[in-house]
Design an enzyme around this catalytic site. Structure first.
Site, PDB file in Angstrom:
ATOM      1  N   ARG A 145      -9.171   8.297 -11.835  1.00  0.00           N
ATOM      2  CA  ARG A 145      -9.914   8.384 -10.578  1.00  0.00           C
ATOM      3  C   ARG A 145     -11.410   8.593 -10.780  1.00  0.00           C
ATOM      4  O   ARG A 145     -12.129   8.979  -9.868  1.00  0.00           O
ATOM      5  CB  ARG A 145      -9.340   9.505  -9.702  1.00  0.00           C
ATOM      6  CG  ARG A 145      -7.896   9.234  -9.309  1.00  0.00           C
ATOM      7  CD  ARG A 145      -7.310  10.336  -8.451  1.00  0.00           C
ATOM      8  NE  ARG A 145      -5.856  10.372  -8.559  1.00  0.00           N
ATOM      9  CZ  ARG A 145      -5.032   9.541  -7.915  1.00  0.00           C
ATOM     10  NH1 ARG A 145      -5.511   8.649  -7.103  1.00  0.00           N
ATOM     11  NH2 ARG A 145      -3.730   9.622  -8.091  1.00  0.00           N
ATOM     12  N   HIS A 175      -2.556   2.573 -18.789  1.00  0.00           N
ATOM     13  CA  HIS A 175      -2.672   2.233 -17.366  1.00  0.00           C
ATOM     14  C   HIS A 175      -4.142   2.309 -16.982  1.00  0.00           C
ATOM     15  O   HIS A 175      -4.808   3.301 -17.242  1.00  0.00           O
ATOM     16  CB  HIS A 175      -1.835   3.182 -16.508  1.00  0.00           C
ATOM     17  CG  HIS A 175      -1.600   2.655 -15.126  1.00  0.00           C
ATOM     18  ND1 HIS A 175      -2.627   2.446 -14.229  1.00  0.00           N
ATOM     19  CD2 HIS A 175      -0.476   2.257 -14.478  1.00  0.00           C
ATOM     20  CE1 HIS A 175      -2.120   1.961 -13.100  1.00  0.00           C
ATOM     21  NE2 HIS A 175      -0.810   1.829 -13.232  1.00  0.00           N
ATOM     22  N   TYR A 220      -7.257   3.614 -11.186  1.00  0.00           N
ATOM     23  CA  TYR A 220      -6.870   3.256  -9.821  1.00  0.00           C
ATOM     24  C   TYR A 220      -8.055   2.689  -9.042  1.00  0.00           C
ATOM     25  O   TYR A 220      -7.891   2.125  -7.972  1.00  0.00           O
ATOM     26  CB  TYR A 220      -6.326   4.490  -9.081  1.00  0.00           C
ATOM     27  CG  TYR A 220      -5.042   5.032  -9.681  1.00  0.00           C
ATOM     28  CD1 TYR A 220      -3.999   4.175 -10.020  1.00  0.00           C
ATOM     29  CD2 TYR A 220      -4.871   6.394  -9.899  1.00  0.00           C
ATOM     30  CE1 TYR A 220      -2.826   4.664 -10.561  1.00  0.00           C
ATOM     31  CE2 TYR A 220      -3.696   6.891 -10.438  1.00  0.00           C
ATOM     32  CZ  TYR A 220      -2.675   6.024 -10.766  1.00  0.00           C
ATOM     33  OH  TYR A 220      -1.509   6.510 -11.307  1.00  0.00           O
ATOM     34  N   HIS A 279      -3.780  -2.593 -11.511  1.00  0.00           N
ATOM     35  CA  HIS A 279      -3.375  -3.024 -10.177  1.00  0.00           C
ATOM     36  C   HIS A 279      -4.301  -4.142  -9.697  1.00  0.00           C
ATOM     37  O   HIS A 279      -5.516  -3.961  -9.718  1.00  0.00           O
ATOM     38  CB  HIS A 279      -3.462  -1.850  -9.190  1.00  0.00           C
ATOM     39  CG  HIS A 279      -2.524  -0.731  -9.514  1.00  0.00           C
ATOM     40  ND1 HIS A 279      -2.551   0.486  -8.877  1.00  0.00           N
ATOM     41  CD2 HIS A 279      -1.516  -0.646 -10.412  1.00  0.00           C
ATOM     42  CE1 HIS A 279      -1.600   1.267  -9.361  1.00  0.00           C
ATOM     43  NE2 HIS A 279      -0.969   0.606 -10.302  1.00  0.00           N
ATOM     44  N   GLU A 324       0.012  -5.630 -12.540  1.00  0.00           N
ATOM     45  CA  GLU A 324       1.209  -4.949 -12.053  1.00  0.00           C
ATOM     46  C   GLU A 324       1.597  -5.487 -10.678  1.00  0.00           C
ATOM     47  O   GLU A 324       0.745  -5.678  -9.806  1.00  0.00           O
ATOM     48  CB  GLU A 324       0.958  -3.432 -11.982  1.00  0.00           C
ATOM     49  CG  GLU A 324       2.186  -2.671 -11.476  1.00  0.00           C
ATOM     50  CD  GLU A 324       2.056  -1.160 -11.637  1.00  0.00           C
ATOM     51  OE1 GLU A 324       1.097  -0.690 -12.275  1.00  0.00           O
ATOM     52  OE2 GLU A 324       2.943  -0.463 -11.112  1.00  0.00           O
ATOM     53  N   ASP A 334       7.015  -3.540 -11.687  1.00  0.00           N
ATOM     54  CA  ASP A 334       7.373  -2.182 -11.256  1.00  0.00           C
ATOM     55  C   ASP A 334       8.571  -2.310 -10.318  1.00  0.00           C
ATOM     56  O   ASP A 334       8.472  -2.946  -9.261  1.00  0.00           O
ATOM     57  CB  ASP A 334       6.178  -1.518 -10.557  1.00  0.00           C
ATOM     58  CG  ASP A 334       6.432  -0.052 -10.228  1.00  0.00           C
ATOM     59  OD1 ASP A 334       7.477   0.254  -9.623  1.00  0.00           O
ATOM     60  OD2 ASP A 334       5.583   0.789 -10.568  1.00  0.00           O
ATOM     61  N   HIS A 377       7.931  -1.126  -6.783  1.00  0.00           N
ATOM     62  CA  HIS A 377       6.995  -1.977  -6.033  1.00  0.00           C
ATOM     63  C   HIS A 377       7.650  -3.291  -5.587  1.00  0.00           C
ATOM     64  O   HIS A 377       7.459  -3.717  -4.446  1.00  0.00           O
ATOM     65  CB  HIS A 377       5.746  -2.283  -6.875  1.00  0.00           C
ATOM     66  CG  HIS A 377       4.944  -1.066  -7.230  1.00  0.00           C
ATOM     67  ND1 HIS A 377       3.818  -1.114  -8.037  1.00  0.00           N
ATOM     68  CD2 HIS A 377       5.100   0.237  -6.892  1.00  0.00           C
ATOM     69  CE1 HIS A 377       3.330   0.109  -8.191  1.00  0.00           C
ATOM     70  NE2 HIS A 377       4.090   0.947  -7.506  1.00  0.00           N
ATOM     71  N   HIS A 430       7.887  -1.034 -15.213  1.00  0.00           N
ATOM     72  CA  HIS A 430       7.807   0.347 -14.740  1.00  0.00           C
ATOM     73  C   HIS A 430       9.129   0.614 -14.041  1.00  0.00           C
ATOM     74  O   HIS A 430       9.426  -0.028 -13.028  1.00  0.00           O
ATOM     75  CB  HIS A 430       6.649   0.530 -13.754  1.00  0.00           C
ATOM     76  CG  HIS A 430       5.312   0.626 -14.414  1.00  0.00           C
ATOM     77  ND1 HIS A 430       4.131   0.467 -13.715  1.00  0.00           N
ATOM     78  CD2 HIS A 430       4.973   0.903 -15.698  1.00  0.00           C
ATOM     79  CE1 HIS A 430       3.118   0.630 -14.556  1.00  0.00           C
ATOM     80  NE2 HIS A 430       3.594   0.892 -15.765  1.00  0.00           N
ATOM     81  N   ASP A 467       4.573   2.397  -1.448  1.00  0.00           N
ATOM     82  CA  ASP A 467       4.599   2.746  -2.866  1.00  0.00           C
ATOM     83  C   ASP A 467       4.972   4.231  -3.019  1.00  0.00           C
ATOM     84  O   ASP A 467       4.102   5.088  -3.018  1.00  0.00           O
ATOM     85  CB  ASP A 467       3.196   2.451  -3.433  1.00  0.00           C
ATOM     86  CG  ASP A 467       3.069   2.760  -4.919  1.00  0.00           C
ATOM     87  OD1 ASP A 467       3.955   3.424  -5.489  1.00  0.00           O
ATOM     88  OD2 ASP A 467       2.059   2.349  -5.505  1.00  0.00           O
ATOM     89  N   HIS A 493       7.535   6.439  -5.449  1.00  0.00           N
ATOM     90  CA  HIS A 493       8.521   6.473  -6.522  1.00  0.00           C
ATOM     91  C   HIS A 493       9.497   7.637  -6.347  1.00  0.00           C
ATOM     92  O   HIS A 493       9.113   8.695  -5.856  1.00  0.00           O
ATOM     93  CB  HIS A 493       7.814   6.613  -7.878  1.00  0.00           C
ATOM     94  CG  HIS A 493       6.853   5.500  -8.170  1.00  0.00           C
ATOM     95  ND1 HIS A 493       6.153   5.404  -9.352  1.00  0.00           N
ATOM     96  CD2 HIS A 493       6.473   4.420  -7.448  1.00  0.00           C
ATOM     97  CE1 HIS A 493       5.395   4.336  -9.335  1.00  0.00           C
ATOM     98  NE2 HIS A 493       5.557   3.718  -8.187  1.00  0.00           N
ATOM     99  N   GLU A 499       7.826   6.174 -14.276  1.00  0.00           N
ATOM    100  CA  GLU A 499       6.701   6.837 -13.584  1.00  0.00           C
ATOM    101  C   GLU A 499       7.274   7.593 -12.397  1.00  0.00           C
ATOM    102  O   GLU A 499       6.823   7.440 -11.269  1.00  0.00           O
ATOM    103  CB  GLU A 499       5.707   5.796 -13.065  1.00  0.00           C
ATOM    104  CG  GLU A 499       5.078   4.897 -14.094  1.00  0.00           C
ATOM    105  CD  GLU A 499       4.243   3.798 -13.433  1.00  0.00           C
ATOM    106  OE1 GLU A 499       4.763   3.090 -12.545  1.00  0.00           O
ATOM    107  OE2 GLU A 499       3.079   3.661 -13.814  1.00  0.00           O
TER     108      GLU A 499
HETATM  109 ZN   LIG Z   1       0.459   1.255 -11.624  1.00  0.00          ZN
HETATM  110 ZN   LIG Z   2       3.913   1.265 -11.717  1.00  0.00          ZN
END
Ligand SMILES: [Zn+2]
Ligand SMILES: [Zn+2]
Length: 284
Positions: free
Chosen positions: A36, A66, A69, A106, A142, A175, A178, A212, A225, A227, A257
């Protein structure tokens, strides 16, 4: 098929290895830098060497990084795109230094411009990143859950981007949560076959290089989204059994994740559930 998880790299990249071993992960994902914040620090050669020798000692499978974001290659804001390219370039450099399989990022949002309108610019950005960091590391797009203007919730969009980029270092991370949220049913043998067929037709199965593995708090097609721990969501143990027994995932590393039993991230109980399913379906 190796089953691993996202782990923290706090305190030094190589510390992730012990954390992965602690929970029984066979491979792992880390953030190369704070996801971030824009800043990234290059990995010193000494650290990279120590990392690689520790990985060998641990017999650990492929590492993936990864991306941040914040990355937004589909944005109309040129400054944001430039920052995204720089950040992604730093992640690819880090992945190369660590001998990682690749960087997962992403595709993010087109911010109301429409998908078609951003394809060429998006592809040019990815090419720029790859051209500036030669090496073996993959850059994996992803699959997205499909909220708002997010790119990549359909295999058709990902296929279009991959062809526009035209570089064999580009790949896809699927994923499970996702794609489920995006409306791809992966829980029944027939629906999973249809999903894999569509992936192959629109993208090409050879581009599937990582998974993922996450259960879902929301139902099929929710676009949300969220998880869930393995077996506790809408995909469920039976869904993962179907998934793990499919030939398409035979040699693909899986990274959890999930929220974790104590909400502290992927843990041994979650890994054990998925590993047990792998044994049951004879995919190990
Ligand atoms: Zn991701
Ligand atoms: Zn993911």
């Amino acid at each position: 098929m190796q089953i691993g998880a996202h782990v923290s790299a706090a305190g030094g990249t190589f510390k992730a290895i012990a954390r992965a071993e602690e929970i029984g992960a066979e491979c792992f994902q880390i953030f190369a830098s704070s996801p971030r914040m824009w800043s990234s620090k290059p990995i010193p050669e000494k650290v990279a060497e120590k990392y690689k020798s520790e990985m060998q000692r641990a017999g650990m499978g492929p590492t993936v990084l990864h991306g941040k974001y914040l990355i937004a290659l589909g944005s109309p804001d040129d400054e944001l795109v430039a920052k995204s390219e720089t950040a992604l370039q730093a992640d690819v450099a880090a992945a190369n230094a660590l001998g990682a399989l690749g960087v997962i990022f992403h595709p993010a949002s087109h911010r109301g411009q429409g998908f078609e309108a951003v394809v060429d610019k998006f592809a040019a950005s990815v090419r720029k990143v790859l051209d500036s960091e030669p090496g073996d590391t993959l850059l994996m797009l992803e699959t997205s859950a499909g909220a708002g203007d997010h790119i990549g919730s359909s295999f058709a969009e990902l296929g279009t981007l991959i062809r526009a980029i035209g570089d064999d270092r580009v790949a896809v991370c699927l994923d499970t949560q996702h794609v489920w949220a995006a409306g791809y049913d992966i829980t029944g043998a027939d629906t999973l076959n249809a999903t894999i067929d569509e992936f192959d037709k629109e993208i090409g199965l050879e581009f599937l290089r990582s998974v993922h593995a996450n259960d879902s708090m929301r139902d099929l097609g929710s676009s949300v989204d969220r998880h869930e721990n393995i077996g506790e969501g809408f995909i469920g143990n039976a869904g993962f059994a179907t998934l793990l027994s499919h030939q398409a995932f035979k040699d693909i590393p899986f990274y959890l994740e999930v929220p974790g039993t104590n909400k502290s991230g992927p843990d041994r109980p979650n890994l054990d559930v998925l590993k047990k399913i792998r044994t049951q379906v004879g995919a190990g």
